[in-house]
Design a protein around this motif. Structure first.
Motif, PDB file in Angstrom:
ATOM      1  N   GLU A 281       0.807  -1.215   0.000  1.00  0.00           N
ATOM      2  CA  GLU A 281       0.000   0.000   0.000  1.00  0.00           C
ATOM      3  C   GLU A 281       0.847   1.275   0.000  1.00  0.00           C
ATOM      4  O   GLU A 281       0.313   2.354  -0.223  1.00  0.00           O
ATOM      5  N   GLY A 282       2.122   1.157   0.323  1.00  0.00           N
ATOM      6  CA  GLY A 282       2.983   2.329   0.457  1.00  0.00           C
ATOM      7  C   GLY A 282       3.239   2.621   1.918  1.00  0.00           C
ATOM      8  O   GLY A 282       2.557   2.105   2.803  1.00  0.00           O
ATOM      9  N   ASP A 283       4.250   3.395   2.196  1.00  0.00           N
ATOM     10  CA  ASP A 283       4.617   3.786   3.555  1.00  0.00           C
ATOM     11  C   ASP A 283       4.790   2.596   4.495  1.00  0.00           C
ATOM     12  O   ASP A 283       4.429   2.657   5.671  1.00  0.00           O
ATOM     13  N   GLY A 284       5.294   1.476   3.978  1.00  0.00           N
ATOM     14  CA  GLY A 284       5.561   0.315   4.810  1.00  0.00           C
ATOM     15  C   GLY A 284       4.338  -0.505   5.173  1.00  0.00           C
ATOM     16  O   GLY A 284       4.413  -1.367   6.042  1.00  0.00           O
ATOM     17  N   GLU A 285       3.226  -0.252   4.525  1.00  0.00           N
ATOM     18  CA  GLU A 285       1.987  -0.966   4.844  1.00  0.00           C
ATOM     19  C   GLU A 285       1.624  -1.975   3.757  1.00  0.00           C
ATOM     20  O   GLU A 285       1.727  -1.684   2.570  1.00  0.00           O
ATOM     21  N   PHE A 286       1.201  -3.140   4.225  1.00  0.00           N
ATOM     22  CA  PHE A 286       0.759  -4.198   3.324  1.00  0.00           C
ATOM     23  C   PHE A 286      -0.704  -4.502   3.609  1.00  0.00           C
ATOM     24  O   PHE A 286      -1.199  -4.269   4.697  1.00  0.00           O
ATOM     25  N   ARG A 287      -1.364  -5.050   2.595  1.00  0.00           N
ATOM     26  CA  ARG A 287      -2.756  -5.458   2.722  1.00  0.00           C
ATOM     27  C   ARG A 287      -2.890  -6.806   2.032  1.00  0.00           C
ATOM     28  O   ARG A 287      -2.284  -7.041   0.994  1.00  0.00           O
ATOM     29  N   VAL A 288      -3.684  -7.683   2.629  1.00  0.00           N
ATOM     30  CA  VAL A 288      -3.961  -8.969   2.009  1.00  0.00           C
ATOM     31  C   VAL A 288      -5.364  -8.895   1.412  1.00  0.00           C
ATOM     32  O   VAL A 288      -6.341  -8.720   2.130  1.00  0.00           O
ATOM     33  N   GLU A 289      -5.417  -8.999   0.103  1.00  0.00           N
ATOM     34  CA  GLU A 289      -6.692  -8.973  -0.605  1.00  0.00           C
ATOM     35  C   GLU A 289      -7.227 -10.397  -0.677  1.00  0.00           C
ATOM     36  O   GLU A 289      -6.570 -11.294  -1.212  1.00  0.00           O
ATOM     37  N   LEU A 290      -8.407 -10.593  -0.125  1.00  0.00           N
ATOM     38  CA  LEU A 290      -9.006 -11.923  -0.080  1.00  0.00           C
ATOM     39  C   LEU A 290      -9.777 -12.211  -1.364  1.00  0.00           C
ATOM     40  O   LEU A 290     -10.296 -11.293  -1.998  1.00  0.00           O
ATOM     41  N   PRO A 291      -9.898 -13.482  -1.716  1.00  0.00           N
ATOM     42  CA  PRO A 291     -10.721 -13.830  -2.873  1.00  0.00           C
ATOM     43  C   PRO A 291     -12.201 -13.589  -2.555  1.00  0.00           C
ATOM     44  O   PRO A 291     -12.573 -13.459  -1.379  1.00  0.00           O
ATOM     45  N   GLU A 292     -13.018 -13.564  -3.569  1.00  0.00           N
ATOM     46  CA  GLU A 292     -14.454 -13.375  -3.360  1.00  0.00           C
ATOM     47  C   GLU A 292     -15.031 -14.533  -2.553  1.00  0.00           C
ATOM     48  O   GLU A 292     -14.580 -15.672  -2.670  1.00  0.00           O
TER      49      GLU A 292
ATOM     50  N   VAL B 271      -5.064 -12.668   8.664  1.00  0.00           N
ATOM     51  CA  VAL B 271      -4.726 -11.579   7.747  1.00  0.00           C
ATOM     52  C   VAL B 271      -3.859 -10.541   8.456  1.00  0.00           C
ATOM     53  O   VAL B 271      -2.832 -10.101   7.919  1.00  0.00           O
ATOM     54  N   ASP B 272      -4.232 -10.168   9.672  1.00  0.00           N
ATOM     55  CA  ASP B 272      -3.435  -9.200  10.438  1.00  0.00           C
ATOM     56  C   ASP B 272      -2.012  -9.711  10.643  1.00  0.00           C
ATOM     57  O   ASP B 272      -1.045  -8.954  10.533  1.00  0.00           O
ATOM     58  N   ARG B 273      -1.893 -10.991  10.959  1.00  0.00           N
ATOM     59  CA  ARG B 273      -0.569 -11.568  11.221  1.00  0.00           C
ATOM     60  C   ARG B 273       0.274 -11.614   9.949  1.00  0.00           C
ATOM     61  O   ARG B 273       1.478 -11.346   9.985  1.00  0.00           O
ATOM     62  N   ILE B 274      -0.342 -11.953   8.818  1.00  0.00           N
ATOM     63  CA  ILE B 274       0.405 -11.966   7.555  1.00  0.00           C
ATOM     64  C   ILE B 274       0.924 -10.570   7.247  1.00  0.00           C
ATOM     65  O   ILE B 274       2.089 -10.395   6.868  1.00  0.00           O
ATOM     66  N   GLU B 275       0.078  -9.573   7.410  1.00  0.00           N
ATOM     67  CA  GLU B 275       0.495  -8.194   7.147  1.00  0.00           C
ATOM     68  C   GLU B 275       1.645  -7.788   8.064  1.00  0.00           C
ATOM     69  O   GLU B 275       2.602  -7.141   7.637  1.00  0.00           O
ATOM     70  N   ALA B 276       1.581  -8.193   9.324  1.00  0.00           N
ATOM     71  CA  ALA B 276       2.666  -7.893  10.272  1.00  0.00           C
ATOM     72  C   ALA B 276       3.943  -8.621   9.872  1.00  0.00           C
ATOM     73  O   ALA B 276       5.042  -8.053   9.959  1.00  0.00           O
ATOM     74  N   GLU B 277       3.818  -9.862   9.454  1.00  0.00           N
ATOM     75  CA  GLU B 277       4.989 -10.636   9.018  1.00  0.00           C
ATOM     76  C   GLU B 277       5.640  -9.990   7.800  1.00  0.00           C
ATOM     77  O   GLU B 277       6.864  -9.934   7.710  1.00  0.00           O
ATOM     78  N   LEU B 278       4.842  -9.501   6.875  1.00  0.00           N
ATOM     79  CA  LEU B 278       5.396  -8.834   5.695  1.00  0.00           C
ATOM     80  C   LEU B 278       6.144  -7.569   6.090  1.00  0.00           C
ATOM     81  O   LEU B 278       7.248  -7.312   5.593  1.00  0.00           O
ATOM     82  N   ARG B 279       5.551  -6.789   6.994  1.00  0.00           N
ATOM     83  CA  ARG B 279       6.247  -5.574   7.462  1.00  0.00           C
ATOM     84  C   ARG B 279       7.587  -5.938   8.102  1.00  0.00           C
ATOM     85  O   ARG B 279       8.593  -5.264   7.871  1.00  0.00           O
ATOM     86  N   GLN B 280       7.588  -6.986   8.880  1.00  0.00           N
ATOM     87  CA  GLN B 280       8.826  -7.388   9.543  1.00  0.00           C
ATOM     88  C   GLN B 280       9.857  -7.912   8.543  1.00  0.00           C
ATOM     89  O   GLN B 280      11.015  -7.520   8.585  1.00  0.00           O
ATOM     90  N   ARG B 281       9.450  -8.768   7.642  1.00  0.00           N
ATOM     91  CA  ARG B 281      10.384  -9.364   6.678  1.00  0.00           C
ATOM     92  C   ARG B 281      11.032  -8.325   5.774  1.00  0.00           C
ATOM     93  O   ARG B 281      12.157  -8.488   5.350  1.00  0.00           O
ATOM     94  N   PHE B 282      10.290  -7.264   5.482  1.00  0.00           N
ATOM     95  CA  PHE B 282      10.826  -6.220   4.627  1.00  0.00           C
ATOM     96  C   PHE B 282      11.331  -5.027   5.430  1.00  0.00           C
ATOM     97  O   PHE B 282      11.513  -3.931   4.906  1.00  0.00           O
ATOM     98  N   GLU B 283      11.540  -5.252   6.720  1.00  0.00           N
ATOM     99  CA  GLU B 283      12.169  -4.311   7.640  1.00  0.00           C
ATOM    100  C   GLU B 283      11.436  -2.988   7.793  1.00  0.00           C
ATOM    101  O   GLU B 283      12.040  -1.939   7.962  1.00  0.00           O
ATOM    102  N   PHE B 284      10.107  -3.022   7.754  1.00  0.00           N
ATOM    103  CA  PHE B 284       9.310  -1.837   8.039  1.00  0.00           C
ATOM    104  C   PHE B 284       8.880  -1.815   9.494  1.00  0.00           C
ATOM    105  O   PHE B 284       8.482  -0.789  10.004  1.00  0.00           O
ATOM    106  N   ASP B 285       8.914  -2.962  10.139  1.00  0.00           N
ATOM    107  CA  ASP B 285       8.415  -3.090  11.500  1.00  0.00           C
ATOM    108  C   ASP B 285       9.172  -4.216  12.173  1.00  0.00           C
ATOM    109  O   ASP B 285       9.298  -5.289  11.623  1.00  0.00           O
ATOM    110  N   ASP B 286       9.638  -4.000  13.367  1.00  0.00           N
ATOM    111  CA  ASP B 286      10.388  -5.049  14.056  1.00  0.00           C
ATOM    112  C   ASP B 286       9.640  -5.602  15.260  1.00  0.00           C
ATOM    113  O   ASP B 286      10.217  -6.249  16.118  1.00  0.00           O
ATOM    114  N   THR B 287       8.325  -5.388  15.313  1.00  0.00           N
ATOM    115  CA  THR B 287       7.570  -5.833  16.470  1.00  0.00           C
ATOM    116  C   THR B 287       6.728  -7.069  16.226  1.00  0.00           C
ATOM    117  O   THR B 287       6.036  -7.518  17.123  1.00  0.00           O
ATOM    118  N   ALA B 288       6.719  -7.626  15.013  1.00  0.00           N
ATOM    119  CA  ALA B 288       5.883  -8.808  14.711  1.00  0.00           C
ATOM    120  C   ALA B 288       6.386 -10.022  15.434  1.00  0.00           C
ATOM    121  O   ALA B 288       7.488 -10.137  15.859  1.00  0.00           O
TER     122      ALA B 288
END
Length: 107
Positions: free
Chosen positions: A56-67, A90-107
């Motif tokens: 999404e930008g600014d270190g934020e990720f979103r998981v888009e779910l299927p219909e 979904v929240d945990r995946i988004e946190a993991e992505l932030r951590q893996r790409f070094e946007f957040d170190d609290t996941a």
């Protein structure tokens, strides 16, 4: 950790497949034992396997779910834990992505 390039994320499965796979797997492991395993497994295999991680930008990720995620899991959708597990996953995946790409170190 992998250096993140927003432009490369547009072709995420080419450049970041291992990181995405690890984020989803780590999220599953984190939630395992906290929720009904049948619900967790159904969401993982029937809903999240068809989801799309988006930057999404600014270190934020979103998981888009299927219909129709509820329809994908059959009778599991009737379980009271379905919505809370899906949301936590979904929240945990988004946190993991932030951590893996070094946007957040609290996941």
């Amino acid at each position: 950790m992998t250096e993140f390039d927003p432009e490369k994320f547009e072709e995420k499965y080419v450049y970041y497949f291992e990181e995405l796979e690890a984020a989803y797997s780590s999220a599953y492991q984190h939630l395992h034992g906290q929720y009904d395993s049948a619900v967790l497994r159904a969401i993982d295999r029937q809903v999240l396997s068809e989801s799309e991680p988006c930057y999404e930008g600014d270190g934020e990720f979103r998981v888009e779910l299927p219909e129709n995620p509820r329809e994908r899991v059959g009778t599991v959708a009737d379980n009271a834990q379905f919505e809370p597990v899906l949301e936590a996953f979904v929240d945990r995946i988004e946190a993991e992505l932030r951590q893996r790409f070094e946007f957040d170190d609290t996941a």
